[in-house]
Design an enzyme around this catalytic site. Structure first.
Site, PDB file in Angstrom:
ATOM      1  N   GLY A 152       0.834  -1.206   0.000  1.00  0.00           N
ATOM      2  CA  GLY A 152       0.000   0.000   0.000  1.00  0.00           C
ATOM      3  C   GLY A 152       0.859   1.242   0.000  1.00  0.00           C
ATOM      4  CG  ASN A 153      -0.228   4.745  -1.458  1.00  0.00           C
ATOM      5  OD1 ASN A 153      -0.857   5.641  -0.924  1.00  0.00           O
ATOM      6  ND2 ASN A 153      -0.691   4.071  -2.515  1.00  0.00           N
ATOM      7  NE  ARG A 154       5.281   6.293   4.912  1.00  0.00           N
ATOM      8  CZ  ARG A 154       5.452   6.079   6.210  1.00  0.00           C
ATOM      9  NH1 ARG A 154       4.645   6.625   7.088  1.00  0.00           N
ATOM     10  NH2 ARG A 154       6.446   5.313   6.634  1.00  0.00           N
ATOM     11  CB  SER A 155      -2.785   8.087  -0.096  1.00  0.00           C
ATOM     12  OG  SER A 155      -4.023   8.754  -0.228  1.00  0.00           O
TER      13      SER A 155
ATOM     14  CB  ALA B 164      -1.805   7.598  -3.597  1.00  0.00           C
TER      15      ALA B 164
END
Ligand code: CTP
Ligand code: CA
Length: 226
Positions: free
Chosen positions: A33-36, A101
């Site tokens: 995943g990512n930090r959005s 994102a």
């Protein structure tokens, strides 16, 4: 700015907003995943509704309530699911704002069972590139007004203008991530670029910035599609 909202500048228009991260599964318990946080995209959806639009919000995995006035919300997980939901929603829409994102890559295969730890020399994951939702929309003959986001850690202006051109966008909102701004932060600052112009929106809360962004989107939309 207040005048744009009093005038309901987006009344009669359907707007699709994507927001949040995507999760790409590795196995039943793990993902990339990512930090959005989704907060900027949710604020954009709320601002578009305040400006009178019928808003469809396509949300990746976030823990945020649906903003007041947003007509439709579809929750998705992966980039492929997000693309399918966006394509379904934009058929009717005049404006697409890609604030999500979207993961650029996904594991080449998803293990059906939990991967077990092996002693040895680490683990290599093979990744496959995801489709680019904006690029695919841009290639359609009948396409909505396209607004992209670009979150960058460096050389913001150059990367954002390159994405505007390369993806065939009508506008891009660029921000520097880090230093208390952008991902996982309450505040943001945006630079808007469109073919032939730009404007800086200085540091502010995400709701305030989203309203400013929507006022500019409405203005550029009217200029591009009178
Ligand atoms: N985007 C998209 N589909 C993808 C990747 C990105 O629609 N698979 C959209 C994002 O929603 C955003 C814009 O493209 O509006 C820019 O995303 P960004 O990640 O900054 O651009 P990339 O082209 O993926 O470039 P890079 O990650 O290498 O900076
Ligand atoms: Ca990317």
């Amino acid at each position: 700015l207040l005048a744009s909202f009093a005038r309901q500048v987006l009344r009669g228009l359907k707007v699709v907003v994507s927001a949040g991260p995507t999760y790409e599964d590795i196995d039943p318990v793990r993902f990339i995943g990512n930090r959005s946080s989704g907060r900027m995209g949710f604020a954009v959806a709320e601002a578009a509704a305040q400006a009178g639009a019928e808003v469809s919000l396509i949300a990746g995995p976030v823990s945020l309530p649906t903003p007041a006035g947003v007509a439709h919300r579809v929750d998705v997980r992966s980039a492929a699911q997000m693309q399918a939901a966006v394509l379904e929603a934009v058929g009717q829409a005049q404006i697409y704002i890609g604030a999500a994102a979207v993961g650029d890559y996904r594991p080449a295969s998803v293990a059906e069972q939990k991967l077990k730890k092996q002693d040895g020399d680490g683990l290599t994951l093979k990744l496959t590139q995801n489709p680019d939702i904006l690029v695919d929309l841009s290639a359609q003959t009948v396409r909505p007004f396209l607004v992209g986001f670009a979150a960058e850690t460096h050389d913001v202006a150059a990367y954002a203008q390159d994405k505007l051109q390369r993806k065939g966008l009508d506008m891009i909102a660029a921000n520097l991530v880090g230093g208390g701004l952008g991902f996982e932060a309450a505040d943001n600052a945006l630079s808007l670029y469109w073919p032939g112009g730009s404007i800086e929106l200085p540091r502010a809360g995400k709701s305030e910035l989203a309203r400013q962004l929507i006022a500019h989107v409405a203005e550029r939309y009217r200029a591009a599609r009178p």
